[in-house]
Design a protein around this motif. Sequence first.
Motif, PDB file in Angstrom:
ATOM      1  N   VAL A 121      41.021  46.700  36.950  1.00 41.47           N
ATOM      2  CA  VAL A 121      42.430  47.025  37.189  1.00 41.47           C
ATOM      3  C   VAL A 121      42.650  47.617  38.584  1.00 41.47           C
ATOM      4  CG1 VAL A 121      42.995  47.293  34.738  1.00 41.47           C
ATOM      5  CG2 VAL A 121      42.283  49.300  36.066  1.00 41.47           C
ATOM      6  N   GLU A 122      41.619  48.162  39.198  1.00 42.67           N
ATOM      7  CA  GLU A 122      41.750  48.739  40.531  1.00 42.67           C
ATOM      8  C   GLU A 122      41.536  47.721  41.652  1.00 42.67           C
ATOM      9  OE1 GLU A 122      39.309  52.232  40.827  1.00 42.67           O
ATOM     10  OE2 GLU A 122      40.085  53.037  38.948  1.00 42.67           O
ATOM     11  N   ASN A 123      41.090  46.516  41.314  1.00 38.94           N
ATOM     12  CA  ASN A 123      40.803  45.497  42.325  1.00 38.94           C
ATOM     13  C   ASN A 123      42.051  44.646  42.579  1.00 38.94           C
ATOM     14  OD1 ASN A 123      39.782  43.554  44.010  1.00 38.94           O
ATOM     15  ND2 ASN A 123      37.957  43.155  42.780  1.00 38.94           N
ATOM     16  N   LYS A 124      42.976  45.226  43.324  1.00 40.11           N
ATOM     17  CA  LYS A 124      44.269  44.563  43.589  1.00 40.11           C
ATOM     18  C   LYS A 124      44.102  43.261  44.378  1.00 40.11           C
ATOM     19  CE  LYS A 124      46.585  48.128  41.935  1.00 40.11           C
ATOM     20  NZ  LYS A 124      46.663  48.193  40.513  1.00 40.11           N
ATOM     21  N   ALA A 125      43.146  43.238  45.299  1.00 38.45           N
ATOM     22  CA  ALA A 125      42.961  42.030  46.121  1.00 38.45           C
ATOM     23  C   ALA A 125      42.543  40.845  45.270  1.00 38.45           C
ATOM     24  CB  ALA A 125      41.940  42.297  47.219  1.00 38.45           C
ATOM     25  N   SER A 126      41.619  41.053  44.342  1.00 41.19           N
ATOM     26  CA  SER A 126      41.180  39.960  43.485  1.00 41.19           C
ATOM     27  C   SER A 126      42.299  39.518  42.539  1.00 41.19           C
ATOM     28  CB  SER A 126      39.943  40.378  42.689  1.00 41.19           C
ATOM     29  OG  SER A 126      39.386  39.263  42.044  1.00 41.19           O
ATOM     30  N   GLN A 127      43.085  40.461  42.069  1.00 47.49           N
ATOM     31  CA  GLN A 127      44.230  40.107  41.226  1.00 47.49           C
ATOM     32  C   GLN A 127      45.181  39.204  42.002  1.00 47.49           C
ATOM     33  OE1 GLN A 127      45.993  43.688  39.437  1.00 47.49           O
ATOM     34  NE2 GLN A 127      43.959  44.623  39.576  1.00 47.49           N
ATOM     35  N   ARG A 128      45.402  39.535  43.261  1.00 46.33           N
ATOM     36  CA  ARG A 128      46.305  38.741  44.097  1.00 46.33           C
ATOM     37  C   ARG A 128      45.741  37.341  44.337  1.00 46.33           C
ATOM     38  NH1 ARG A 128      50.583  36.804  44.801  1.00 46.33           N
ATOM     39  NH2 ARG A 128      51.321  36.360  46.891  1.00 46.33           N
ATOM     40  N   VAL A 129      44.435  37.232  44.541  1.00 44.54           N
ATOM     41  CA  VAL A 129      43.814  35.911  44.715  1.00 44.54           C
ATOM     42  C   VAL A 129      44.126  35.038  43.498  1.00 44.54           C
ATOM     43  CG1 VAL A 129      41.585  34.700  44.726  1.00 44.54           C
ATOM     44  CG2 VAL A 129      41.965  36.616  46.277  1.00 44.54           C
ATOM     45  N   LEU A 130      43.880  35.561  42.317  1.00 43.45           N
ATOM     46  CA  LEU A 130      44.112  34.789  41.097  1.00 43.45           C
ATOM     47  C   LEU A 130      45.585  34.407  40.947  1.00 43.45           C
ATOM     48  CD1 LEU A 130      41.777  36.853  38.782  1.00 43.45           C
ATOM     49  CD2 LEU A 130      41.415  34.465  39.448  1.00 43.45           C
ATOM     50  N   GLU A 131      46.475  35.343  41.213  1.00 38.95           N
ATOM     51  CA  GLU A 131      47.905  35.071  41.081  1.00 38.95           C
ATOM     52  C   GLU A 131      48.368  34.023  42.087  1.00 38.95           C
ATOM     53  OE1 GLU A 131      49.401  39.067  41.425  1.00 38.95           O
ATOM     54  OE2 GLU A 131      48.776  39.560  39.359  1.00 38.95           O
TER      55      GLU A 131
END
Length: 171
Positions: free
Chosen positions: A126-136
Amino acid sequence: MDSSRMSLRPFKLTDVDDMMLWAGDDRVTQTIRWNTLTSKEEALTFIKDVCIPHPCRRSICIDDRSIGFVSVFPGSGDDRSRADVGYAVAFEYWGQGIGTEALKMTIPQVYSEFPEVIRLQALVDVENKASQRVLEKVGFIKEGKLRKYGYHKGKLVDLFMYSLLSTESIY
């Protein structure tokens, strides 16, 4: 980043020096399950014993130099309809769209090579915002938060589950 310079290919033993640059960097390995590689010998063994035999682990390359990886883990048996995906990119390439492009290149290959796979999924801290953005940016949907889901490097963490179905578009 000029995406024409980027490619995905199987790892080679000659990737060892390039791999040490990113897999030996705590900033890169802090969010993946691998431990930071500490020697060229350790990296060579990892490439030989883990990367090369893995049927779906590819080196993300710029001008044929390894700068990261993308891996797919297809399920089997009753889980054959889904596959887990993971990736990492060298720190110096963060924020340049490399992870996004690597996933966009990987997804059609997965659905072609594994016709029973209809769901790609990724677990992200949940703290890995960059990876979340990649997926989105690729088109993955955030399905929910898995509270205290598992240990990562000794710490119990919350994870987000993301998925992309074979019937959905890649952005």
